[in-house]
Design an enzyme around this catalytic site. Structure first.
Site, mmCIF file in Angstrom:
data_model
loop_
_atom_site.group_PDB
_atom_site.id
_atom_site.type_symbol
_atom_site.label_atom_id
_atom_site.label_comp_id
_atom_site.label_asym_id
_atom_site.label_seq_id
_atom_site.Cartn_x
_atom_site.Cartn_y
_atom_site.Cartn_z
ATOM 1 N N HIS A 52 -10.047 3.421 57.930
ATOM 2 C CA HIS A 52 -10.936 4.426 57.348
ATOM 3 C C HIS A 52 -10.413 5.831 57.646
ATOM 4 C CE1 HIS A 52 -13.681 0.974 57.058
ATOM 5 N NE2 HIS A 52 -14.270 1.658 56.096
ATOM 6 N N LYS A 87 -13.966 9.019 61.081
ATOM 7 C CA LYS A 87 -14.927 7.923 61.261
ATOM 8 C C LYS A 87 -14.731 7.335 62.652
ATOM 9 C CE LYS A 87 -16.496 3.513 59.277
ATOM 10 N NZ LYS A 87 -17.912 3.906 59.080
#
Length: 251
Positions: free
Chosen positions: A158, A162
């Site tokens: 990601h 994150k």
């Protein structure tokens, strides 16, 4: 199908775009917390040409009872918050409105509440409602049932900021009876989201990969879910339930 949408952040806007462009849905309204954009046309705000659909309402300007009475819908798609369904759920269920929620995580008490609502209507909850990721999970389950002895590795990638482990990766690990601690995480640049399951056989390797390219994928998944529930009996469903009929090997 008349649809109401809860939530109008980045993902909500992408979902609204899909619903507006679909010939099978009429996006009647969008409900959001903020009073910004209040009473604006959704198509106008998103730069789409459509003068028949979608007005933005603020959460506090009317009760859910009034909203459903004045602007009836067949289905609600929820991309807002984990608390929202506790507020609108009972009113929606009493009217038999389909509830499709894509909230990433609910406490056990809220899941129990969703199941209670499903006695009066059709409720579907999926932490990742994209068709692709749910296809991937079922395909992985089929492969594991064929070769339970194989080594399995799970990798999630990601965007750089994150911090937590992907909720989707956790669900995949549960689906395949893997430990959360075995999930490998990669954070780099602006990756939207990528999940890979590696099956290590003695003399071959199988890789199942899903990559999110844009948030509109959540819209196509939510639309598929809502349409799939139209002719279903009242009950509590998952995206796997909607897809498994296409997998003759999975009971």
């Amino acid at each position: 199908m008349r649809v109401g949408l809860f939530g109008f952040g980045k993902t909500g806007k992408a979902v609204a775009t899909v619903l507006l462009q679909s010939e099978e849905t009429d996006l009647c309204w969008v409900l959001r917390k903020s009073t910004n954009l209040q009473h604006r046309s959704v198509p106008e705000f998103l730069g789409l040409i459509d003068d028949t659909q979608g007005v933005i309402y603020a959460k506090d300007e009317c009760s859910y009872f009034e909203l459903f009475e004045k602007h009836p819908v067949d289905a609600i798609i929820d991309f807002s918050s984990a608390e929202a369904v506790l507020e609108y759920g009972s009113d929606a269920a009493e009217r038999g409105i389909i509830i499709v929620t894509a909230i990433s995580s609910y406490p056990d008490s809220t899941i129990a509440f969703l199941k209670k609502l499903s006695e009066k209507t059709r409720v579907l909850w999926s932490p990742n409602i994209t068709i692709g990721i749910n296809f991937l999970m079922i395909a992985a389950q089929v492969l594991k049932s064929i070769a339970p002895y194989t080594d399995i590795e799970l990798i999630e990638e990601h965007f750089k900021n994150k911090q937590e482990i992907s909720g989707t990766a956790i669900k995949i690990s549960q689906f395949l009876s893997l430990s959360h601690n075995d999930i490998k995480s990669v954070r780099a640049g602006g990756i939207v989201g990528r999940h890979e399951i590696i099956f290590g056989f003695p003399y071959q390797t199988v890789r199942l990969t899903h990559e999110s390219i844009s948030r509109e994928a959540f819209g196509t998944g939510a639309l598929f879910a809502a349409k799939s529930l139209i002719n279903r009996a009242n009950g509590f469903y998952s995206m796997e339930d909607m897809l498994k009929s296409y997998f003759k090997l999975v009971e």
